[in-house]
Design a protein around this motif. Structure first.
Motif, PDB file in Angstrom:
ATOM      1  N   ALA A  32       0.823  -1.208   0.000  1.00 55.44           N
ATOM      2  CA  ALA A  32       0.000   0.000   0.000  1.00 55.44           C
ATOM      3  C   ALA A  32       0.858   1.259   0.000  1.00 55.44           C
ATOM      4  CB  ALA A  32      -0.937  -0.007   1.207  1.00 55.44           C
ATOM      5  N   ALA A  33       1.893   1.290   0.837  1.00 47.48           N
ATOM      6  CA  ALA A  33       2.771   2.461   0.897  1.00 47.48           C
ATOM      7  C   ALA A  33       3.484   2.682  -0.430  1.00 47.48           C
ATOM      8  CB  ALA A  33       3.789   2.302   2.026  1.00 47.48           C
ATOM      9  N   TRP A  34       3.954   1.604  -1.038  1.00 53.37           N
ATOM     10  CA  TRP A  34       4.650   1.701  -2.325  1.00 53.37           C
ATOM     11  C   TRP A  34       3.697   2.221  -3.401  1.00 53.37           C
ATOM     12  CZ3 TRP A  34       4.484   0.167  -7.348  1.00 53.37           C
ATOM     13  CH2 TRP A  34       5.663   0.270  -8.086  1.00 53.37           C
ATOM     14  N   GLY A  35       2.505   1.630  -3.461  1.00 54.22           N
ATOM     15  CA  GLY A  35       1.535   2.050  -4.467  1.00 54.22           C
ATOM     16  C   GLY A  35       1.090   3.496  -4.294  1.00 54.22           C
ATOM     17  N   LEU A  36       0.852   3.882  -3.043  1.00 53.96           N
ATOM     18  CA  LEU A  36       0.444   5.270  -2.780  1.00 53.96           C
ATOM     19  C   LEU A  36       1.582   6.231  -3.083  1.00 53.96           C
ATOM     20  CD1 LEU A  36      -1.512   4.642   0.519  1.00 53.96           C
ATOM     21  CD2 LEU A  36      -2.492   5.592  -1.581  1.00 53.96           C
ATOM     22  N   GLY A  37       2.820   5.809  -2.825  1.00 54.29           N
ATOM     23  CA  GLY A  37       3.960   6.662  -3.111  1.00 54.29           C
ATOM     24  C   GLY A  37       4.155   6.887  -4.596  1.00 54.29           C
ATOM     25  N   LYS A  38       3.844   5.854  -5.403  1.00 50.23           N
ATOM     26  CA  LYS A  38       4.042   5.954  -6.844  1.00 50.23           C
ATOM     27  C   LYS A  38       2.828   6.514  -7.573  1.00 50.23           C
ATOM     28  CE  LYS A  38       7.188   4.579  -8.796  1.00 50.23           C
ATOM     29  NZ  LYS A  38       8.443   5.264  -9.187  1.00 50.23           N
ATOM     30  N   PHE A  39       1.630   6.120  -7.130  1.00 51.99           N
ATOM     31  CA  PHE A  39       0.424   6.438  -7.896  1.00 51.99           C
ATOM     32  C   PHE A  39      -0.662   7.115  -7.077  1.00 51.99           C
ATOM     33  CE2 PHE A  39       2.253   2.361  -9.424  1.00 51.99           C
ATOM     34  CZ  PHE A  39       2.758   2.820 -10.643  1.00 51.99           C
ATOM     35  N   GLY A  40      -0.382   7.423  -5.823  1.00 53.07           N
ATOM     36  CA  GLY A  40      -1.407   7.974  -4.947  1.00 53.07           C
ATOM     37  C   GLY A  40      -1.638   9.460  -5.165  1.00 53.07           C
TER      38      GLY A  40
END
Length: 199
Positions: A32-40
């Motif tokens: 979740a943190a990775w996805g939000l960091g890249k695409f959030g």
């Protein structure tokens, strides 16, 4: 059920419940943190919250690695070059290894991921992407040079985390498809088939 097991193999309760919960919680929070960091969204409040949760999980894992049950302790899966070399020499044999815990290759993966995640959350605490919004909570406590270095490293480590996760998933698929060994089920139930003769 023991008479149905391969010769020299036993079923043991290996992974305790707290460790299994840690594993799946870390997978969810890092993803979740990775996805939000890249695409959030531009305001990364949720990214920070998942990051804080990862910090708490890593603190738990370090404590558990020092004082938890024997299979969870770091000393249980620190292997020397000779043991690692012997294991790698049999890696492509099409049969399960029935290793009692993290095998030498898996151990390297665990330590690599823990080290990279510790670096990632540490740099995230002091990062400042110059947008005056998504500033790490400790960024004002360090020098501007440290902030710039931490921000740069935080950004560069994101793809490293992705690579490590992909390698982890590929290893699971390799063991399942090629070696006929299910590594996911033991992390759900805690029970694993292991060799009676310890390596």
């Amino acid at each position: 059920m023991s008479d149905q097991l391969p010769r020299g193999v036993t079923r043991e309760k290996l992974w305790d419940l707290p460790l299994r919960l840690f594993h799946w919680a870390l997978a969810i929070c890092v993803g979740a943190a990775w996805g939000l960091g890249k695409f959030g969204p531009n305001i990364m409040t949720l990214h920070f919250y998942f990051g804080y949760t990862v910090i708490a999980l890593l603190v738990f894992r370090v404590v558990w690695g020092l004082a938890g049950p024997a299979p969870a302790r770091f000393v249980h899966f620190i292997y020397g070059p000779a043991t690692t070399g012997r294991y790698l020499s049999h890696l492509f044999e099409r049969k399960p290894s029935y290793w009692p815990g993290h095998n030498p290759l898996g151990a390297l993966s665990v330590f690599a991921l823990l080290i990279v995640l510790i670096l990632q959350v540490t740099t995230g605490l002091v990062s400042d992407p110059d947008d005056y919004v998504n500033v790490g909570p400790l960024a004002d406590m360090v020098s501007s040079d440290t902030v710039r270095s931490a921000t740069s490293l935080h950004n560069r480590l994101a793809p490293v985390i992705l690579i490590l996760v992909v390698l982890h998933l590929a290893a699971i698929a390799f063991y399942k498809r090629y070696k006929g060994e299910n590594l996911v089920l033991p992390m759900i139930t805690g029970w694993k088939l292991v060799r009676r003769d310890r390596p």
